[in-house]
Design an enzyme around this catalytic site. Structure first.
Site, PDB file in Angstrom:
ATOM      1  N   TYR A 166     -22.479   1.969  -8.483  1.00 48.45           N
ATOM      2  CA  TYR A 166     -21.916   0.673  -8.111  1.00 48.45           C
ATOM      3  C   TYR A 166     -22.928  -0.067  -7.255  1.00 48.45           C
ATOM      4  O   TYR A 166     -23.515   0.519  -6.342  1.00 48.45           O
ATOM      5  CB  TYR A 166     -20.602   0.879  -7.351  1.00 48.45           C
ATOM      6  CG  TYR A 166     -19.636   1.742  -8.127  1.00 48.45           C
ATOM      7  CD1 TYR A 166     -19.140   1.314  -9.362  1.00 48.45           C
ATOM      8  CD2 TYR A 166     -19.246   3.001  -7.669  1.00 48.45           C
ATOM      9  CE1 TYR A 166     -18.277   2.111 -10.091  1.00 48.45           C
ATOM     10  CE2 TYR A 166     -18.384   3.798  -8.394  1.00 48.45           C
ATOM     11  CZ  TYR A 166     -17.901   3.351  -9.612  1.00 48.45           C
ATOM     12  OH  TYR A 166     -17.065   4.132 -10.337  1.00 48.45           O
ATOM     13  N   HIS A 191     -23.421  15.971   4.224  1.00 46.63           N
ATOM     14  CA  HIS A 191     -23.953  15.380   5.455  1.00 46.63           C
ATOM     15  C   HIS A 191     -22.916  14.575   6.228  1.00 46.63           C
ATOM     16  O   HIS A 191     -23.212  13.495   6.755  1.00 46.63           O
ATOM     17  CB  HIS A 191     -25.189  14.529   5.149  1.00 46.63           C
ATOM     18  CG  HIS A 191     -26.332  14.895   6.036  1.00 46.63           C
ATOM     19  ND1 HIS A 191     -26.381  14.500   7.345  1.00 46.63           N
ATOM     20  CD2 HIS A 191     -27.433  15.631   5.820  1.00 46.63           C
ATOM     21  CE1 HIS A 191     -27.485  14.986   7.881  1.00 46.63           C
ATOM     22  NE2 HIS A 191     -28.134  15.685   6.988  1.00 46.63           N
TER      23      HIS A 191
END
Ligand code: GCO
Ligand code: MG
Length: 404
Positions: free
Chosen positions: A164, A210
């Site tokens: 996107y 993360h």
């Protein structure tokens, strides 16, 4: 009981690979007897150095080197407000150096002081990254050819997945923008292709989120990756969101590793005792050194949780040696992250652990078994580096800052 005292505490700030490392040298009243420890908090190494030189040094000079636990407790309590990555690293530098000294006094490697070895070497995992899948695949093949069996994988853009566009606001600030919506799809496609390409190979992968996704998005990734038998999914949630692990645990059988950002072993209490994770992944110097790490490993052992200490590029070879002595000792060792040593590091730190066939081996010298060439370290001085504009300043498309 010896009457050997701490005579001086010095820091060695060096950047052999362009990453700032901080090593601590504890000198004793016994001629020639000293120890080394890792105090690397690369983003704030100057603060650690100051805490050591200004605060810890006056407290510790003249103290007997024998009583590591007592010295550790005195140091952590000395500021009343305790812990945090700066103070923990400063204490770790001294703690690891005192274990090094104790080993040298006993004529034994540190793993012997801890009770000997459960294994001769520690299996390690390496990092493979690519801008596209082909690059990633080549990086994995290279590690396999070198004898490694565990690899953490990441790919900037997976062909064939929807990416996107990042639509920013007007006057968008600087930062590393990412789209939280395409991560599950991209990671799913990456592992689908890895499974296809490496079918029948003794190779195991892990994946690092993360800490940056919302809990429900992290669950989507966990479910998407479930079919691929990961070694573990790393840091699926931020420390602030760690209560949400119960959701991921109840919905998915993917193994979970957590805690690179933890600075207090107590942050693990609930996650371990309620059996919500499979691997502890903290950074040993960030929690205060060998003394707390060994206790944490023992606590985890009682709940069937294994170790996977954080071993990134920002750890000194002294820190790698320290974690390795625990790795070979504890029964609940899982895996060790390993970034590898450059030729410069090997020369600067004589006695670096050696890797053979995917296992990292400590040497048999007394103490941590590693030294530092201080003259050479000066040729690669640590410096002030601006960390705020790289991926530490992560942002969602609309500019919202997300802590990495
Ligand atoms: C890892 C990490 C590191 C950290 C780094 C921060 O799993 O090895 O996520 O790459 O980002 O240590 O300084
Ligand atoms: Mg990580």
């Amino acid at each position: 009981m010896s009457d050997i005292k701490i005579k001086d505490i010095r820091t060695i700030a060096t950047a052999p690979n362009g990453v700032d490392l901080l090593v601590v040298k504890v000198e004793t009243t016994e001629p020639g007897l000293y120890g080394l420890g890792c105090a690397t908090f690369t983003q704030r190494w100057q603060a650690v150095k100051t805490a050591l030189e200004v605060n810890l040094k006056p407290l510790l000079i003249g103290r007997n080197v024998d009583d590591i636990v007592d010295l550790w407790e005195s140091a952590i309590g000395s500021s009343y407000w305790r812990r945090g990555p700066v103070l923990n690293n400063a204490i770790s530098g001294v703690d690891e150096a005192l274990w090094d000294i104790k080993g040298k006094m006993a004529g034994m490697p540190v793993y012997q002081l801890l009770g000997g070895r459960c294994r001769q070497g520690a299996a390690v995992y390496r990092h493979a990254h690519g801008n596209n899948y082909q690059e990633l695949k080549q990086a994995v093949q290279k590690y396999i050819a070198e004898g490694f069996r565990y690899v953490r994988v990441g790919c900037e853009h997976m062909e064939g997945t929807s990416v996107y566009p990042i639509v920013k606001t007007e006057n968008a600030k600087d930062g590393a923008y990412f789209n939280n919506y395409d991560i599950a799809e991209q990671a799913g496609e990456m592992f689908r292709r890895l499974k296809e390409d490496f079918a029948g190979t003794d190779i195991h992968f892990c994946y690092d989120i993360h800490e940056r996704l919302a809990p429900i998005e992290a669950l989507q990734v966990a479910k998407k990756l479930e079919p691929y038998n990961l070694l573990f999914l790393e840091d699926a949630l931020s420390p602030e969101n760690s209560d949400w692990y119960s959701l991921i645990r109840s919905q998915s059988h993917i193994p979970l590793g957590m805690g690179e950002l933890f600075t207090n072993p107590a942050e693990y209490k609930k996650l371990i005792s309620e059996r919500m994770i499979d691997y502890i992944r903290c950074h040993i110097s960030m929690i205060g050194g060998i003394t707390p790490a060994w206790k944490l490993a023992a606590f985890a052992e009682y709940y069937g949780v294994k170790t996977a200490w954080h071993g990134p590029h920002d750890i000194s070879p002294v820190g790698v040696a320290a974690q390795l002595h625990i790795d070979v000792n504890v029964p609940n060792f899982g895996i060790q992250e390993f970034f590898g040593f450059s030729e410069i590091e090997k020369e600067m730190f004589p006695g670096c652990p050696e890797v053979r066939n995917g296992y990292l081996y400590p040497n048999k010298k007394p103490g941590l078994g590693i030294d530092v060439d201080e003259e050479m370290a000066k040729e690669y001085p640590a410096q002030f580096r601006e960390h705020s504009h790289n991926w530490f300043l992560t942002r969602l498309p609309d500019g919202t800052p997300v802590r990495p």
